[in-house]
Design an enzyme around this catalytic site. Sequence first.
Site, mmCIF file in Angstrom:
data_model
loop_
_atom_site.group_PDB
_atom_site.id
_atom_site.type_symbol
_atom_site.label_atom_id
_atom_site.label_comp_id
_atom_site.label_asym_id
_atom_site.label_seq_id
_atom_site.Cartn_x
_atom_site.Cartn_y
_atom_site.Cartn_z
ATOM 1 C CG HIS A 59 -1.282 6.354 -2.003
ATOM 2 N ND1 HIS A 59 -2.379 6.336 -2.835
ATOM 3 C CD2 HIS A 59 -1.686 5.776 -0.837
ATOM 4 C CE1 HIS A 59 -3.409 5.784 -2.194
ATOM 5 N NE2 HIS A 59 -3.004 5.430 -0.984
ATOM 6 C CD GLU A 61 -7.355 6.223 5.666
ATOM 7 O OE1 GLU A 61 -6.249 6.747 5.871
ATOM 8 O OE2 GLU A 61 -7.840 6.067 4.524
ATOM 9 C CG ASP A 96 -0.299 11.016 -5.174
ATOM 10 O OD1 ASP A 96 -0.185 10.031 -4.416
ATOM 11 O OD2 ASP A 96 -1.412 11.467 -5.525
ATOM 12 C CG HIS A 120 -7.916 3.758 0.331
ATOM 13 N ND1 HIS A 120 -7.406 3.332 -0.873
ATOM 14 C CD2 HIS A 120 -6.893 4.378 0.986
ATOM 15 C CE1 HIS A 120 -6.126 3.681 -0.944
ATOM 16 N NE2 HIS A 120 -5.786 4.320 0.168
ATOM 17 C CG HIS A 158 -1.996 1.021 1.187
ATOM 18 N ND1 HIS A 158 -3.334 0.710 1.258
ATOM 19 C CD2 HIS A 158 -1.950 2.374 1.082
ATOM 20 C CE1 HIS A 158 -4.060 1.816 1.211
ATOM 21 N NE2 HIS A 158 -3.226 2.850 1.100
ATOM 22 N N GLY A 196 -9.189 8.401 -1.764
ATOM 23 C CA GLY A 196 -9.742 9.733 -1.573
ATOM 24 C C GLY A 196 -10.464 9.877 -0.243
ATOM 25 C CG ASP A 199 -1.402 5.598 3.389
ATOM 26 O OD1 ASP A 199 -1.743 5.393 2.210
ATOM 27 O OD2 ASP A 199 -2.126 6.190 4.208
#
Length: 344
Positions: A16, A207, A18, A204, A14, A177, A284
Site C-alpha cells: 500500500h 484477515e 499510503d 482483501h 501487496h 478497508g 502490506d
Amino acid sequence: MVLGLAQYGVIDLHLHLDGSLSPAWMIEWAKKQAVNLPASTAEALTAYVSVPQDCSDLNEYLRCFDLPLSLLQTPEALSSAVTDLIQRLDQDGLVYAEIRFAPQLHTQRSMSQEDAVKAALRGLQAGLASTSLFKANLILCCMRAADNRSANLETICLAKQYLTKYEAGVVAIDLAGAEGLFATQHFQQEFDFANQRGVPFTIHAGEAAGPESVQQALDFGATRIGHGIRAIESETVMKQLIDKRTPLEMCPCSNLQTKTVAQLADYPLRTFLMRGVVATLNTDNMTVSQTCIQQEYRLLAEQYQLSISEAKQLLLNSIAAAFLSNEDKKALLAHIQQRYPQLI
C-alpha cells in the site's frame, strides 16, 4: 542461512502506497504543503505513522493511515510519493512490485479520482525511468464503507480505462478497508461490474473476517486473495484455493500486528505451501508495519525456520501470481535468473 533467505525478497505484490511513505518524504512534503506534523524529525514522526506494539486489531492498525493520506491530496505529492517508493524499492534490490492505492481517498481537496490515477501513473513512469526495476504496476483499491458504491464504481471504470497488459500501469483493482465492519458479501455489485468490464481483481479477505469472506471473494471471481489467512479454517475453501490455483498475498508482520494470528508459530504459511496453495510473501505497509520484503523473509527464517526450498517456492509463486502477461512473467524470471542467479 538467515541472510541468504532475506535475498529472496525481490518481489512485493501487496504494497500500500499510503502505508509505505518514508518519514523523510512526509517531512519534506508537509513543509511544501504547509501541513503541520506532530513531530519534526523522521525518527520522532515514525511513532505517529507506525503501528504500536499493543495494537489490538485491524481497525486500530488502519488509523495509522490518516496522517500519510493528508499529505497525498495534490497531484505533485502523489506523483512524488510513487516515485520515491519505487526508488526505495530499487535501493532494497527489488525487481518487481505492485503498488496499490485508493483514488477515492485522494479527493479531499481538488483532485478527482482520475487526477489521482494520472498523478500516480506519472510517478510510476518517473520512478521506473530512474531505477533498475524490471517493472512496477499499480492496483486501484475500492474501499469498504457504508455509502461509497458510486466512488467504487468510478474506481473500476478508471481501472478499465487505464488498464494495461504490456506497459507499466494499472493492472487490477482491489477491495481494502475494515473487513470486520463491512463484509465482503456487500460488494457483489462492484465485482459484477468489474467482471463485466474484464477488470481483474484481488480482494482483501480472511484477515479480519473468517473463511466465509475468502469464499465470497472466490465466488466473485477474485484472481488473488489479499491475506487469506483464515482460509485455513475451512477445508472447503482450502480445496478451492488449491484447485483454482488462486494465489494468497500473505504479509506476516502485518498479520501479527493486527492479531490475525496470535503468534508466528500459528501462521498457516507452511501448511499452505505443503498443500499446494499458491502462497506469496509481501509487506502490506512498509512504514506502518516497520518492515520491508527482506525483513519478512528474515522474520520467517529466524522465527519460523523457513527453508531455502520454501523461500524459493514463495518467489516462484510471486512470479506466477503477478498481474503480468505470460510473456512478462517469463521475462521477469529471466531477469531474476540473470541478476540473482543464486536464487532460482
